[in-house]
Design a protein around this motif. Structure first.
Motif, PDB file in Angstrom:
ATOM      1  N   LYS A 133      28.469  78.036  61.258  1.00 24.20           N
ATOM      2  CA  LYS A 133      29.529  77.637  62.208  1.00 24.20           C
ATOM      3  C   LYS A 133      30.897  78.092  61.727  1.00 24.20           C
ATOM      4  N   ASP A 165      15.071  80.108  63.268  1.00 27.69           N
ATOM      5  CA  ASP A 165      15.010  78.647  63.413  1.00 27.69           C
ATOM      6  C   ASP A 165      16.473  78.230  63.630  1.00 27.69           C
ATOM      7  N   THR A 208       9.460  79.205  72.711  1.00 29.18           N
ATOM      8  CA  THR A 208       9.348  77.817  72.238  1.00 29.18           C
ATOM      9  C   THR A 208       9.681  76.847  73.370  1.00 29.18           C
ATOM     10  N   GLY A 236      19.866  69.057  72.208  1.00 27.53           N
ATOM     11  CA  GLY A 236      20.176  70.381  71.688  1.00 27.53           C
ATOM     12  C   GLY A 236      20.733  71.241  72.810  1.00 27.53           C
ATOM     13  N   SER A 237      21.259  72.407  72.433  1.00 28.00           N
ATOM     14  CA  SER A 237      21.705  73.370  73.442  1.00 28.00           C
ATOM     15  C   SER A 237      21.512  74.774  72.885  1.00 28.00           C
ATOM     16  N   VAL A 240      15.777  76.655  71.779  1.00 29.09           N
ATOM     17  CA  VAL A 240      14.667  75.906  72.374  1.00 29.09           C
ATOM     18  C   VAL A 240      15.136  75.172  73.636  1.00 29.09           C
ATOM     19  N   CYS A 259      23.040  68.498  74.351  1.00 23.92           N
ATOM     20  CA  CYS A 259      24.007  68.085  73.321  1.00 23.92           C
ATOM     21  C   CYS A 259      24.156  69.187  72.280  1.00 23.92           C
ATOM     22  N   ARG A 289      31.562  75.062  71.748  1.00 24.19           N
ATOM     23  CA  ARG A 289      31.048  73.702  71.634  1.00 24.19           C
ATOM     24  C   ARG A 289      30.635  73.203  73.022  1.00 24.19           C
ATOM     25  N   SER A 324      14.918  68.646  71.476  1.00 19.96           N
ATOM     26  CA  SER A 324      14.904  70.051  71.060  1.00 19.96           C
ATOM     27  C   SER A 324      16.066  70.391  70.141  1.00 19.96           C
ATOM     28  N   THR A 326      16.798  68.537  66.421  1.00 17.28           N
ATOM     29  CA  THR A 326      16.546  68.534  64.978  1.00 17.28           C
ATOM     30  C   THR A 326      15.634  67.375  64.578  1.00 17.28           C
ATOM     31  N   ASN A 351      11.119  70.187  65.578  1.00 18.40           N
ATOM     32  CA  ASN A 351      10.143  69.774  64.570  1.00 18.40           C
ATOM     33  C   ASN A 351      10.464  68.366  64.089  1.00 18.40           C
ATOM     34  N   GLY A 379       6.384  79.050  70.183  1.00 13.69           N
ATOM     35  CA  GLY A 379       7.310  79.974  69.512  1.00 13.69           C
ATOM     36  C   GLY A 379       6.577  80.819  68.493  1.00 13.69           C
TER      37      GLY A 379
END
Ligand code: NDP
Length: 451
Positions: A133, A165, A208, A236-237, A240, A259, A289, A324, A326, A351, A379
């Motif tokens: 980042k 990943d 995935t 997530g964004s 996946v 998110c 973001r 999706s 963490t 995962n 995936g």
């Protein structure tokens, strides 16, 4: 104490600080008790003791130079866990939280996931505590090159084939592959997730997310339900999440959340295909973001909360959840709230996104619960298809790869259900996935003798 309990106890005792690894080992081994009774040869050959110990784990220094000329040092890891059924295979994660315990948990899970895909792939994982980042393109390139400067010794198209990943997408794979090619002077399928121009497979970026939705659709079908008009929560964004949203839209569902690690968006109107394209552009090209989504589409944004916190706090109704982002993102409290708010299907794109307590709550409430090692296997399965194409020096069409992905996800789903039933746990996808994945690898290990 059973053999399984003894192995779990030893894993915790000898590496006391590897919390996520303990969690993954406990979750898998606890469901394997019936295999120890049914296969005394596994016990005699020490399979349970051996499967929790990686074949090897490499830890290396990654020195790199930032744009101002300052030298930085990160840690690199590659844990080659098990190659009983094929070359080591598993992604590379760049994230500040990465440590040996996290890479071991991911590598361990990968053994069973890869076994479930029906393809010949062993389990591995790698990564670094490097934080991509805010880094410039040049810094990312220099870091990837520095990482490959050591990793190249340990990988190879028939030895160990890493992929992406968290924090490692097409750009990073390109830099790592380019550097490998330069120093080894060979153009082989040493990485998957490559660009189409240099050996990548169509559908690998989508695989995935698409695969997770295919798996969820299979679970729903066992109750005569489909995605049409269902309310879906995605977290997530990144890679996946983006393609899970795309496939849910295609199947007629309505995704209302996304998110990143700073904020959650709730968009009750639904994240349609135009908004999904915006997220791809925002995350993959501008590296922005997710709160920018709220400004653009005038939606609610919750700073500092993840999707599951928001669903609990706001009492949002959800039919299907696709975590999706963490590991351990859904805890017991949020799991209970999801169930209370009507959620009846969880397919894990990430995962181990649910804590053991959360999983228990889903199972006790008869929720269709697809664990990551089955639900997100699409995936790595498509990475396996990329390896096949590289070996044959051919490229399949989009339709061909997608059809194979769909077939593989249907087969993973059926394999889980069949194994669960065969071992007296009908409908339990966790037990089914673990046992089916394990038995194949254990039989191969048995065949080799003690090595
Ligand atoms: P990406 O890096 O593309 O995306 C990860 C997303 O999750 C980002 O939006 C990131 O936000 C968000 N995130 C990370 N940590 C947190 C956190 N603590 N709280 C909230 N959001 C967070 O990774 P992928 O999409 O590739 O991977 C996501 C998950 O899927 C991982 O668990 C990975 O292991 C798993 N997976 C991935 C596969 C693949 O093919 N890529 C295959 C199988 C599983 P931010 O941008 O702020 O970091």
């Amino acid at each position: 104490m059973s053999i399984i309990e003894a192995v779990i106890e030893k894993v915790k005792r000898i590496d006391p600080d590897q919390r996520e690894f303990h969690q993954a080992v406990t979750e898998v081994l606890e469901t394997l008790e019936p295999t120890a009774t049914r296969h005394p040869d596994f016990v005699k050959a020490g399979i349970y003791e051996r499967i929790v110990e990686p074949e090897r784990a490499v830890l290396f220094r990654v020195p790199w130079v930032d744009d101002k000329g300052n030298v930085h040092v990160n840690r690199g890891f590659r844990v080659q866990f098990n190659n009983a059924i094929g070359p080591f295979k598993g992604g590379i994660r760049f994230h500040p939280s990465v440590n040996l315990g996290i890479i071991k948990f991911l590598g361990f899970e990968q053994i069973f996931k890869n076994s479930l895909t029906t393809l010949a792939m062993g389990g591995a994982k790698g990564g670094s505590d490097f934080d991509p980042k805010g880094k410039s393109d040049g810094e990312i390139m220099r870091f990837c090159q520095a990482f490959m400067r050591e990793l190249f010794r340990h990988v190879g198209a028939e030895v160990d084939v890493p992929a992406g990943d968290i924090g490692v997408g097409a750009r990073e794979i390109g830099y790592m592959y380019g550097y490998y090619k330069k120093i080894k002077n060979e153009h082989t399928g040493v990485l998957t997730g490559k660009g189409l121009e240099y050996g990548g497979s169509l559908i690998r970026p989508e695989a995935t997310g698409y695969g997770t939705v295919y798996f969820a659709a299979e679970m729903l079908a066992t109750r005569g339900i489909d995605f049409k008009d269902k309310i879906v929560a995605v977290s997530g964004s990144g890679n996946v999440a983006q393609f899970a949203i795309e496939k849910v839209n295609e199947l007629g569902g309505r995704v209302i959340t996304v998110c990143d690690s700073n904020a959650t968006i709730v968009d009750e109107k639904g994240i349609d295909s135009e908004k999904c394209c915006y997220i791809k552009e925002l995350k993959n090209a501008h590296r922005g973001r997710i709160k920018e989504y709220a400004d653009k589409y005038n939606t609610v944004c919750f700073d500092g909360l993840n999707v599951w916190d928001v669903i609990r706090e706001q009492g949002i109704k959800v039919d299907i959840a696709l975590p999706s982002a963490t590991q351990n993102e859904i805890d017991a409290e949020n799991a209970a709230a999801l169930v209370k708010n009507g959620c009846y299907c969880i397919a894990e794109g990430a995962n181990m996104p649910s804590t053991p307590e959360a999983v228990r709550i889903f199972q006790e409430n008869n929720v269709l619960y697809g664990p990551g090692k089955a639900a997100n296997a699409g995936g790595v399965a498509t990475s396996g298809l990329e390896m096949c194409q590289n070996s044959m020096k051919l490229s399949w069409t989009r339709e061909e790869v997608d059809t194979r992905l769909l077939m593989i996800m249907k087969s993973v789903h059926k394999t889980c259900l069949d194994a669960a039933e065969a071992y007296g746990k009908k409908g339990d996808y966790v037990t089914g996935a673990n046992i089916a994945g394990f038995v194949k690898v254990a039989n191969a290990m048995l065949a080799y003798g003690v090595v």
